[in-house]
Design a protein around this motif. Structure first.
Motif, mmCIF file in Angstrom:
data_model
loop_
_atom_site.group_PDB
_atom_site.id
_atom_site.type_symbol
_atom_site.label_atom_id
_atom_site.label_comp_id
_atom_site.label_asym_id
_atom_site.label_seq_id
_atom_site.Cartn_x
_atom_site.Cartn_y
_atom_site.Cartn_z
ATOM 1 N N LEU A 198 34.455 40.114 47.149
ATOM 2 C CA LEU A 198 35.125 39.781 45.882
ATOM 3 C C LEU A 198 36.303 38.848 46.139
ATOM 4 C CD1 LEU A 198 35.095 43.350 44.292
ATOM 5 C CD2 LEU A 198 33.666 41.421 43.618
ATOM 6 N N LEU A 199 36.983 39.079 47.250
ATOM 7 C CA LEU A 199 38.143 38.256 47.591
ATOM 8 C C LEU A 199 37.712 36.834 47.951
ATOM 9 C CD1 LEU A 199 41.124 37.962 48.284
ATOM 10 C CD2 LEU A 199 40.732 39.202 50.384
ATOM 11 N N VAL A 200 36.654 36.715 48.736
ATOM 12 C CA VAL A 200 36.151 35.386 49.110
ATOM 13 C C VAL A 200 35.728 34.633 47.841
ATOM 14 C CG1 VAL A 200 34.227 34.209 50.286
ATOM 15 C CG2 VAL A 200 35.501 36.003 51.457
ATOM 16 N N LYS A 201 35.089 35.356 46.930
ATOM 17 C CA LYS A 201 34.628 34.729 45.684
ATOM 18 C C LYS A 201 35.820 34.285 44.831
ATOM 19 C CE LYS A 201 31.498 35.623 41.899
ATOM 20 N NZ LYS A 201 30.998 36.674 41.065
ATOM 21 N N VAL A 228 45.158 36.334 43.897
ATOM 22 C CA VAL A 228 43.807 36.152 44.436
ATOM 23 C C VAL A 228 43.179 37.510 44.790
ATOM 24 C CG1 VAL A 228 42.463 35.033 46.258
ATOM 25 C CG2 VAL A 228 44.492 33.903 45.374
ATOM 26 N N MET A 229 44.023 38.467 45.215
ATOM 27 C CA MET A 229 43.474 39.741 45.693
ATOM 28 C C MET A 229 43.129 40.740 44.591
ATOM 29 S SD MET A 229 45.509 40.446 49.151
ATOM 30 C CE MET A 229 44.617 41.938 49.556
ATOM 31 N N LEU A 230 43.794 40.606 43.442
ATOM 32 C CA LEU A 230 43.644 41.639 42.408
ATOM 33 C C LEU A 230 42.197 41.931 41.981
ATOM 34 C CD1 LEU A 230 46.743 41.253 40.052
ATOM 35 C CD2 LEU A 230 45.949 43.337 41.190
ATOM 36 N N PRO A 231 41.332 40.897 41.845
ATOM 37 C CA PRO A 231 39.979 41.197 41.349
ATOM 38 C C PRO A 231 39.211 42.215 42.203
ATOM 39 C CG PRO A 231 40.379 38.819 41.328
ATOM 40 C CD PRO A 231 41.558 39.456 42.002
ATOM 41 N N GLY A 277 40.107 46.384 40.843
ATOM 42 C CA GLY A 277 40.100 46.884 39.458
ATOM 43 C C GLY A 277 39.511 48.290 39.369
ATOM 44 N N THR A 278 39.600 48.913 38.171
ATOM 45 C CA THR A 278 39.068 50.274 38.001
ATOM 46 C C THR A 278 37.553 50.316 38.223
ATOM 47 O OG1 THR A 278 40.851 50.723 36.476
ATOM 48 C CG2 THR A 278 39.012 52.257 36.428
ATOM 49 N N PRO A 279 36.750 49.447 37.571
ATOM 50 C CA PRO A 279 35.289 49.548 37.803
ATOM 51 C C PRO A 279 34.922 49.329 39.261
ATOM 52 C CG PRO A 279 35.802 47.792 36.195
ATOM 53 C CD PRO A 279 37.105 48.378 36.621
ATOM 54 N N GLU A 280 35.612 48.400 39.931
ATOM 55 C CA GLU A 280 35.308 48.120 41.338
ATOM 56 C C GLU A 280 35.565 49.378 42.172
ATOM 57 O OE1 GLU A 280 37.017 46.074 39.383
ATOM 58 O OE2 GLU A 280 35.683 44.343 39.344
ATOM 59 N N CYS A 281 36.691 50.047 41.911
ATOM 60 C CA CYS A 281 37.033 51.239 42.711
ATOM 61 C C CYS A 281 36.115 52.418 42.381
ATOM 62 C CB CYS A 281 38.502 51.604 42.510
ATOM 63 S SG CYS A 281 39.594 50.340 43.185
#
Ligand code: HEM
Length: 531
Positions: free
Chosen positions: A276-279, A121-124, A127-131
């Motif tokens: 992102l995590l809630v989503k 659940v946490m991985l999204p 990610g690279t673009p998010e960071c």
């Protein structure tokens, strides 16, 4: 396999074995000593003479982190089926209890199925673009720190000052994580009286630094339910501090989780990690979804794991730059050349790509993370009887040579990140010397089995438990280092003679005789000339 005891090492204590030496010494010191005398697989003693292992052998570590455990047979494999590959060695229960006290039942506490479910659940959010998208936040925080340092220097007679750099970086990374992870302003750089920040400052050194023998003994021999009762009711100063921090963090994270859930309902999803995590959580099937308690624990985990580790890493980067003025100047030259190119193309600031493309910056950060891994040990226990493969044969106490070691179920193992990162077979005969240039040599990387995500270091651990925030951390460390070295010159101070690598889960800089004051890295700071 050799066991610790002779050759100048401390003889194991009757009740606590070698554990006081391991947990009371400065971070990495016993690991390096044992590795040098006995090699990469050492039998040490736990309480009442129980056998434990201290490991820095690359192949054994690769097995433990990556391939131990089993996968379901291909015919039985389904999306929700729990394969145990990478989970053949679980965390020590007494250490996960410490994680529960500090962060709740989040990712650092969880193991096996629960860990796999929570991580999915946490991985999204990581990610690279998010960071990459967080780089402007890190740069803004860096600029705020720069502005405050410049103001202080401008009002000092010789335009220089000694700062406790550890305290400044801790506040800067708290502000970064607040904005990037929660879209929340802690205001830690602006307001040193911030109650939240005061609770987190010194939390690790207070709760885990230099534990007395009695605490080591209790933590290792008492059943978990007694430790749990103690953590709930004990009036000890450290546990009162941990409970106070928990209350503050729960109040903040509860409000944040509710407001993100509300925003999602209204279709106003944001790009911070919590949104992102809630989503991601909302779109999971009910059996996988995180509960409210788990969601708040993840926030506390990200807050502590993501703030203290990055701040500490930055401390060690800046310390080495202060100690090596030639390296510091080369890095400043690279930063300024890049800055000229950025302005020439019409941009105002460093992008994620600019940070990644600075070769010497990469070498400095890798070398600093190799030399001073913020987390210097991991603790694992064999889930089943097992056979540990080794990179090279070792001599047993009976004088035979063996290529693998039988591991009984339940044996406790210390995985030495610090000693692996200084393994001479992987990093060369000069592994105990700080030298960023090793990363510019062709042979600098990828010797030995594939273990870690960055430079094959173990600094971010490996396998299924690789640090979920490693890309976040790298961009943050890059961005803040660039800001500081571009604008300031760092010099060592006489107090550094008393510098300790304080072992409190995270390797914090403290000063001998002043450990109870918490993290401290006194560096002299001047404006860097622009000639
Ligand atoms: C340079 C900075 C960092 C270092 C050296 C570092 C190192 C590590 C290591 C060694 C682990 C494995 C711990 C274990 O299994 O017991 C870990 C796990 C973790 N880290 Fe980091 N970390 C850093 C920054 C961050 C940041 C910035 C975040 C979040 C934004 C973060 C979040 C986490 C989480 C949630 C875990 C648990 C992962 C899991 O068990 O699946 N870390 N980190």
């Amino acid at each position: 396999m050799h066991s610790a005891g002779p050759c100048g090492l401390m003889m194991p204590h009757k009740y606590t074995g070698n554990l006081p030496e391991i947990f009371q010494s400065q971070a990495g010191v016993p690991d390096f000593k044992y590795q040098q005398i006995y090699g990469d697989v050492v039998r040490i003693k736990g309480p009442f003479g129980e056998d434990r292992l201290l490991i820095s052998d690359p192949k054994a570590l690769q097995y433990i982190f990556h391939t131990s455990g089993t996968l379901p047979a291909p015919s039985e494999m389904t999306v929700s089926n729990f394969g145990t590959q990478g989970y053949g060695f679980l965390k020590w229960p007494e250490r996960t209890e410490i994680s529960r006290i500090l962060m709740g039942r989040g990712l650092l506490w969880a193991d096996a199925e629960i860990h796999k479910r929570q991580r999915k659940v946490m991985l999204p959010g990581f990610g690279t673009p998010e960071c990459k998208a967080f780089v402007p936040i890190f740069r803004r925080v860096g600029a705020e720190l720069s502005a405050q340092w410049s103001d202080i220097l401008a009002s000092s007679p010789d335009q220089s000052a000694v700062f406790n750099v550890a305290s400044w970086l801790s506040r800067a990374t708290m502000d970064s994580i607040g904005e990037a992870a929660f879209d929340y302003q802690f205001g830690a750089l602006r307001n040193t009286d911030n109650e939240f920040m005061k609770a987190y400052m010194g939390l690790m050194s207070d709760t885990l630094g230099s534990p007395p023998k009695s605490a080591i003994f209790m933590q290792t021999v008492l059943p978990i339910w007694i430790l749990q009762l103690r953590s709930k009711f004990s009036r000890s100063r450290t546990l009162v501090h941990a409970r106070h921090t928990e209350q503050l963090a729960n109040a903040v994270t509860r409000k944040l989780v509710d407001s993100k859930a509300e925003a999602l309902l209204q279709g106003k999803g944001n790009k911070d990690i919590l949104s992102l995590l809630v989503k991601a959580n909302a779109s999971e099937t009910a059996s996988i979804r995180l509960t409210d308690e788990e969601m708040m624990a993840q926030m506390r985990t990200i807050l502590l794991a993501g703030h203290e580790t990055s701040a500490t890493t930055l401390c060690w980067v800046l310390l080495e730059l202060a100690r090596h003025p030639d390296v510091q100047q080369r890095l400043r030259n690279e930063i300024r050349e890049t800055e000229i190119a950025i302005h020439a193309r019409g941009d105002a600031d460093f992008t994620a790509a600019d940070l990644e493309n600075m070769v010497f910056l990469g070498a400095v950060i890798k070398e600093s993370m190799r030399f001073h891994p913020a987390l210097y040990q991991n603790y694992r226990q064999a889930a089943e009887d097992n056979i540990l493969p080794l990179s090279k044969p070792i001599k047993t106490v009976h004088g035979n040579y063996v290529n693998e070691v039988p591991i009984p179920k339940g044996i406790k193992i210390i995985l030495s990140i610090a000693a692996y990162n200084r393994n001479t077979e992987i990093f060369g005969e000069d592994a105990h010397t700080y030298n960023p240039d090793r990363w510019l040599r062709q042979s600098g990387e990828k010797k030995g089995p594939s273990l870690g995500v960055y430079g094959n270091l173990l600094t971010f651990a490996g396998g299924v438990r690789t640090c979920i925030g490693w890309r976040f951390a790298l961009y943050e460390v890059f961005a803040l280092t660039v800001e500081i070295i571009n604008n300031f010159e760092l010099l060592p101070t006489p107090e550094l003679d008393r510098l300790r690598r304080e072992a409190c889960l995270v390797m914090l800089p403290t000063l001998e005789g002043e450990q109870l004051k918490g993290e401290n890295l006194p560096l002299r700071v001047k404006l860097a000339s622009r000639d």
